[in-house]
Design an enzyme around this catalytic site. Structure first.
Site, PDB file in Angstrom:
ATOM      1  CG  ASP A  74      -1.651   1.369   1.392  1.00 31.35           C
ATOM      2  OD1 ASP A  74      -2.681   1.421   0.570  1.00 31.35           O
ATOM      3  OD2 ASP A  74      -1.450   2.075   2.092  1.00 31.35           O
ATOM      4  CD  GLU A 146      -3.532  -1.877  -0.877  1.00 34.55           C
ATOM      5  OE1 GLU A 146      -3.909  -0.565  -1.283  1.00 34.55           O
ATOM      6  OE2 GLU A 146      -3.708  -2.587  -0.085  1.00 34.55           O
TER       7      GLU A 146
END
Length: 256
Positions: A74, A146
């Site tokens: 992320d 992610e």
């Protein structure tokens, strides 16, 4: 960088005493690599990126899941995207850059990307999550994207991970600029409604249907004196987006 990678490998060996990949799993991961044009030095890192916590929670090793890689990915995703926007859109103010970034790194954008590159078929889920349609859940798919980014960063460094991010995200940035992206109807509706009425839309869960492992949720949204829906989704969040879309399309058409 070498010392960092060596340290990670030692930590991984301590906490993730994972078995050798089967031939079938190895081939599946190699196919995924080819699909996104990357190469992992450590295929078990890529394998870890697909392990959902529902699987680890059912096994002896509750640490073997992709949540930490997701956390790392992320950050890499956000940094690479923000840098690209900053460097390529010199005429745009900060507010525009922030809006574009929020769209392209969102679950709504990442989940379709996951399906396009075959993340769904590589996921390793617990039995309950598998039965409840986990392979198509937007949150699980977006989190796995992610995690893959995080794993690739650890395996091959920031430059390689940045290149992967941009290959996935730049086409989505172009969609936003052309107004062809997946739209967050709840946000659009709330911004409109607060501006017009100084109030927030009210969402109401009308009913749940289906067995526990395959629920469908039905939600209506109340705008001032008008109700739209109910609209359905596999969870409350999806149902609220569906109801918001009905209301937003009516608002755009002048019905509100």
């Amino acid at each position: 960088m070498f010392r960092f990678k060596a340290m990670f490998k030692n930590v991984k060996d301590i906490f993730f005493k994972d078995s050798t990949l089967s031939a079938a799993r190895r081939n599946q991961l190699l196919d995924f690599e080819r699909a996104i044009s990357v190469h992992f030095n450590d295929l078990q890192l890529l394998d870890l990126a697909f392990h959902h916590r529902s699987y680890s929670n059912e096994g002896a090793n509750t640490r073997y899941n992709n949540e930490r890689l997701e956390f790392l990915g992320d950050a890499v995703l956000g940094m690479a995207t923000a840098t690209y926007l900053y460097e390529s859109m010199l005429e745009r103010p900060e507010g525009d850059l922030a809006r574009i970034k929020s769209v392209v790194v969102s679950e709504m954008t990442l989940a379709p990307i996951a399906l396009e590159i075959g993340v769904d078929s590589c996921l390793v889920l617990g039995k309950g999550e598998e039965l409840s349609g986990g392979r198509t859940k937007k949150a699980i798919l977006a989190d796995a994207v992610e995690a893959v980014i995080g794993a690739y960063y650890l395996d091959s460094g920031y430059s390689a991970a940045e290149k992967l991010v941009l290959e996935l995200i730049v086409p989505e940035i172009q969609k936003v600029l052309q107004n062809k992206h997946h739209r967050d109807y709840k946000t659009l509706l709330q911004e409109f409604y607060q501006k017009k009425y100084k109030e927030c839309p009210v969402y109401e869960l009308v009913k749940r249907t289906g067995p526990d492992h395959d629920r469908t949720f039905w939600v209506s949204v109340h705008l001032h004196s008008v109700t739209y829906g109910p609209a359905s989704g596999k969870n409350k969040k999806e149902a609220e987006q569906s109801a918001a879309r009905l209301a937003w399309e009516a608002v755009e058409g002048g019905d509100c």
